[in-house]
Design an enzyme around this catalytic site. Structure first.
Site, PDB file in Angstrom:
ATOM      1  CB  CYS A  28      -0.863  -0.020   1.261  1.00 10.06           C
ATOM      2  SG  CYS A  28      -1.748  -1.565   1.467  1.00 10.06           S
TER       3      CYS A  28
ATOM      4  NE  ARG B  42       4.306   1.889  -1.517  1.00 14.99           N
ATOM      5  CZ  ARG B  42       5.498   1.290  -1.439  1.00 14.99           C
ATOM      6  NH1 ARG B  42       6.449   1.654  -2.251  1.00 14.99           N
ATOM      7  NH2 ARG B  42       5.706   0.316  -0.582  1.00 14.99           N
TER       8      ARG B  42
ATOM      9  CD1 TRP C 101      -2.280  -4.064  -5.125  1.00 19.19           C
ATOM     10  CD2 TRP C 101      -2.044  -5.730  -3.667  1.00 19.19           C
ATOM     11  NE1 TRP C 101      -2.229  -5.251  -5.819  1.00 19.19           N
ATOM     12  CE2 TRP C 101      -2.088  -6.281  -4.962  1.00 19.19           C
ATOM     13  CE3 TRP C 101      -1.899  -6.600  -2.594  1.00 19.19           C
ATOM     14  CZ2 TRP C 101      -2.000  -7.657  -5.197  1.00 19.19           C
ATOM     15  CZ3 TRP C 101      -1.824  -7.968  -2.831  1.00 19.19           C
ATOM     16  CH2 TRP C 101      -1.873  -8.471  -4.125  1.00 19.19           C
TER      17      TRP C 101
ATOM     18  CG  ASN D  12       2.888  -1.080   2.916  1.00 16.17           C
ATOM     19  OD1 ASN D  12       2.330  -2.080   2.494  1.00 16.17           O
ATOM     20  ND2 ASN D  12       4.084  -0.685   2.484  1.00 16.17           N
ATOM     21  N   GLY D  13       1.597  -3.496   5.050  1.00 10.80           N
ATOM     22  CA  GLY D  13       2.259  -4.712   5.525  1.00 10.80           C
ATOM     23  C   GLY D  13       1.230  -5.737   5.965  1.00 10.80           C
TER      24      GLY D  13
ATOM     25  CD  GLU E 192      10.501  -8.314 -18.599  1.00  7.77           C
ATOM     26  OE1 GLU E 192      10.034  -7.179 -18.401  1.00  7.77           O
ATOM     27  OE2 GLU E 192      10.364  -9.252 -17.788  1.00  7.77           O
TER      28      GLU E 192
ATOM     29  CE  LYS F 253       6.987  -5.497 -18.080  1.00  6.30           C
ATOM     30  NZ  LYS F 253       7.972  -6.243 -17.379  1.00  6.30           N
TER      31      LYS F 253
ATOM     32  CD  GLU G 105       4.082  -6.645 -15.730  1.00  7.96           C
ATOM     33  OE1 GLU G 105       5.229  -6.738 -16.186  1.00  7.96           O
ATOM     34  OE2 GLU G 105       3.837  -6.446 -14.531  1.00  7.96           O
TER      35      GLU G 105
ATOM     36  CG  HIS H 239      10.530 -31.134 -26.359  1.00  9.42           C
ATOM     37  ND1 HIS H 239      10.921 -32.386 -26.756  1.00  9.42           N
ATOM     38  CD2 HIS H 239      11.525 -30.280 -26.706  1.00  9.42           C
ATOM     39  CE1 HIS H 239      12.136 -32.308 -27.306  1.00  9.42           C
ATOM     40  NE2 HIS H 239      12.515 -31.054 -27.291  1.00  9.42           N
TER      41      HIS H 239
ATOM     42  CE  LYS I 244       7.944  -0.080 -10.701  1.00  6.73           C
ATOM     43  NZ  LYS I 244       8.086  -0.681 -12.012  1.00  6.73           N
TER      44      LYS I 244
HETATM   45  C1  AGP Z   1       7.302  -6.362 -13.521  1.00  7.99           C
HETATM   46  O1  AGP Z   1       6.840  -5.558 -14.521  1.00  7.99           O
HETATM   47  C2  AGP Z   1       6.444  -6.410 -12.347  1.00  7.99           C
HETATM   48  N1  AGP Z   1       6.169  -5.128 -11.829  1.00  7.99           N
HETATM   49  C3  AGP Z   1       6.924  -7.369 -11.282  1.00  7.99           C
HETATM   50  O2  AGP Z   1       7.052  -8.642 -11.854  1.00  7.99           O
HETATM   51  C4  AGP Z   1       8.270  -6.998 -10.630  1.00  7.99           C
HETATM   52  O3  AGP Z   1       9.312  -7.201 -11.522  1.00  7.99           O
HETATM   53  C5  AGP Z   1       8.481  -7.892  -9.409  1.00  7.99           C
HETATM   54  O4  AGP Z   1       7.437  -7.649  -8.509  1.00  7.99           O
HETATM   55  C6  AGP Z   1       9.837  -7.645  -8.749  1.00  7.99           C
HETATM   56  O5  AGP Z   1       9.885  -6.334  -8.292  1.00  7.99           O
HETATM   57  P1  AGP Z   1      11.293  -5.719  -7.806  1.00  7.99           P
HETATM   58  O6  AGP Z   1      12.211  -5.699  -8.981  1.00  7.99           O
HETATM   59  O7  AGP Z   1      10.939  -4.349  -7.327  1.00  7.99           O
HETATM   60  O8  AGP Z   1      11.804  -6.606  -6.719  1.00  7.99           O
END
Ligand code: AGP
Length: 613
Positions: A2, A27, A73, A99-100, A486, A490, A493, A509, A608
């Site tokens: 959060c 966040r 969140w 937050n936590g 990757e 992208k 997500e 396979h 994030k």
């Molecule tokens: C990637 O686009 C995502 N936001 C997510 O997979 C991110 O890479 C992952 O949560 C790791 O975050 P960090 O690099 O801040 O540890």
């Protein structure tokens, strides 16, 4: 994951709090709320984004020089008005944002219910504020002491800020595991936030709270800090290095697109002062004391999550190929519970953009407990991982606001390339001419990315064709396999299209069964050493009427013949391919998501930095 904001001083708190929430919305954004203290406590909270809260409070009483705010969140209790923060104690004289996760909240809750407390929400946070109220009443102690005692019986992660009607000129903040920054204002006032982005416009002097530290902020008084064992701590005030400008969109429609285009400079910044174009030497000051250890390492273990994990996979190819050091790349979330076999001879590299990812932090702590040395690659200065690791390298990519990581990924790969080249040169595992070739080419990468960004217009046209696809496959070989992973991540997500990345040869396979005229397949085909192999993989897909989008080196004239859509990128050394080939994949996912009307910077269900496990 959060976002928390707080203010105490002579200014009106509301505008500072609401702007802070907008800055931290990346966040978490499923509900938001504010509490203002003006003799009495007034709280407003709403399900939905910060804009919903702002509409809700318009016309209401938002006066007050002290306040706390939160964008959520959800972890405990679904996103709704009741579970939104701030939460009040039963007397409604105390308010908290958190937050936590309080892991033992259920046990504490049962004890409090037995003591007559009632609960409105399903959250762990409401339990904490009532525990504090209970201790204050039962032990007849002041609020600061009640907070300190309560936190000793809490298991889990927290960053909290508490406001109270009894002490209207004071805020109490504390953290363990989740990040919290105190901004020391220029007018005897204080700012609080989960990271520095809401604070930078008011002050560049900050204190990053350490684990189990409590900050007491009183109007017109100096900042007091003590730990939960009641030891007084001298605040360590640091100057912020980020600029406010870096936090704005600067004319781009989304932060993600801005950050994709920023890679020309962010990669320059991650090489600045580290790759010397005069003598082509590499200097990484942050890990200089660990270079000998890296040189003699029998193996390296890389731990990370999400996109950072994919950067780690590229790191595996770099260290094994250039420095001839065996590498194991681990999902931090698996590593932490797998009882990994580690000794004090081991070196672990933890990669994280935010520096706050809980699983990666826990993996670091496990590695340290087993005596291993842990080096960090982080983007956020002052983050928990940058302080938890023995040493490390900052990626200097600048603030990354878009939830989908882009420039942080290429900056992480750049730093891993510099590390592998440095150790390879020290070890003599690379011949001088090859070293020279790669460092010259690496220095040219920003220009190559500038070229690769010119494919944007073509990618908009290709995206138009595939915006309604239900599935995508991404194929790559060798060092381009992690790039395929990757690219798929992208797209998943931000566009919510199901996508999988695969080693191209692995297709036959199993996944080849998915191929038909409705399955777009992106093939990264810039490999020089295994070009023919990639060529035959493309033929296998074409033979099943698959539709091929090929990323090829400019001037390619073979694969282009077989592919349905061709995106040309500048030629570079194969070991540096990921830095160039990632660009068109970032743009493809971005444009498809925009065409599908998705909230590109705030994709659903994501945040994030994932500060809870
Ligand atoms: C990637 O686009 C995502 N936001 C997510 O997979 C991110 O890479 C992952 O949560 C790791 O975050 P960090 O690099 O801040 O540890």
């Amino acid at each position: 994951m959060c976002g928390i904001v707080g203010y105490i001083g002579e200014k009106q708190a509301y505008p500072i709090l609401i702007n802070g929430l907008y800055r931290l919305e990346y966040r978490g954004y499923d509900s938001a709320g504010i509490t203002l203290v003006n003799e009495t406590i007034k709280s407003y909270k709403q399900k939905g984004k910060v804009s919903v809260l702002e509409d809700f409070v318009s016309g209401k009483d938002i006066k007050g020089h002290v306040g706390i705010a939160h964008t959520r969140w959800a972890t405990h209790g679904e996103p709704n008005n009741v579970n939104a923060h701030p939460h009040l104690s039963n007397s409604e004289k105390l308010a908290i944002v958190h937050n936590g996760i309080i892991e033992n909240y259920d046990t504490l809750k049962k004890e409090l219910i037995n003591r007559g407390y009632t609960f409105h929400s399903e959250t762990d946070t409401e339990v904490l504020i009532n525990l504090i109220e209970d201790i204050k009443t039962k032990e007849k102690v002041d609020l600061i002491e009640a907070v300190r005692i309560a936190l000793q019986s809490v298991i889990g992660a927290y960053a909290i800020v508490i406001a109270s009607e009894e002490y209207p000129d004071m805020l109490i903040a504390a953290r363990k595991g989740s990040p919290l920054v105190v901004g020391v204002g220029k007018e005897n006032d204080f700012y609080l936030a989960s990271d520095a982005t809401p604070i930078i416009q008011y002050t560049d002097e900050v204190v990053y709270l350490e684990d189990e530290e409590i900050a007491i902020l009183k109007k017109g008084e100096i900042l007091q800090i003590k730990n939960i064992k009641n030891k007084t701590i001298n605040p360590y005030v640091q100057k912020l290095s980020i600029s406010l400008d870096a936090l704005e969109k600067q004319g781009y429609e989304h932060f993600m697109l801005k950050e994709i285009y920023e890679q020309v400079n962010s990669i320059k910044d991650s090489m600045r002062g580290r790759l010397n174009p005069e003598n082509w030497n590499i200097m990484l000051g942050g890990i200089v004391d660990y270079e000998l250890r890296l040189m003699n390492a029998k193996r390296l273990i890389i731990v990370a999550c999400g996109t950072s994990f994919h950067a780690g996979l590229v790191g595996e190819y770099l260290f094994e190929e250039l420095a001839r050091i065996p590498v194991e790349v681990e999902y931090a979330s698996e590593f932490r519970y797998r009882k990994p076999i580690l000794t004090e001879d081991d070196t672990v590299i933890a990669i994280s953009q935010s520096g706050e990812t809980a699983d990666t932090l826990a993996a670091i702590q496990i590695a340290k407990e087993k005596g291993a040395k842990v080096l960090g690659i982080c983007n956020v200065v002052g983050s928990s991982i940058s302080r938890e690791t023995h040493a490390g390298v900052f990626t200097h990519a600048g603030p990354e606001i878009g939830v989908a990581s882009t420039k942080a990924f290429t900056a992480q790969v750049t730093v891993l390339t510099l590390m592998a080249l440095r150790i390879a040169k020290m070890k003599g595992s690379i011949i001088a001419s090859h070293y020279q070739q790669i460092v010259h080419e690496l220095y040219e990468i920003p220009n190559k990315i500038e070229e690769a960004l010119k494919t944007d217009k073509l990618i908009v046209e290709i995206s138009e064709k595939f915006k309604n696809a239900h599935n995508f496959l991404y194929l790559g070989r060798g060092i381009n396999f992690p790039v395929a992973l990757e690219g798929a991540l992208k797209l998943k997500e931000i566009s919510y299209i199901h996508a999988e990345g695969y080693p191209a040869a692995e297709m036959k396979h199993g996944p080849i069964a998915l191929i038909d005229e409705n399955m777009p397949t992106v093939v990264i085909s810039t490999n020089k050493t295994i070009y023919d192999k990639v060529m035959s993989n493309i033929q296998e897909v074409k033979a099943r009427k698959g539709v091929i989008i090929a990323i090829v080196s400019s001037g390619d004239n073979q694969i282009s013949e077989s592919a349905d859509y061709v995106i040309e990128v500048p030629h570079t050394q194969e070991i540096l391919d990921p830095l160039v080939n990632t660009i068109p994949l970032q743009l493809l996912s971005y444009h498809i998501a925009v065409m599908r009307g998705c909230d590109v910077d705030r994709p659903r269900n994501l945040a994030k930095s994932v500060t809870v496990e």
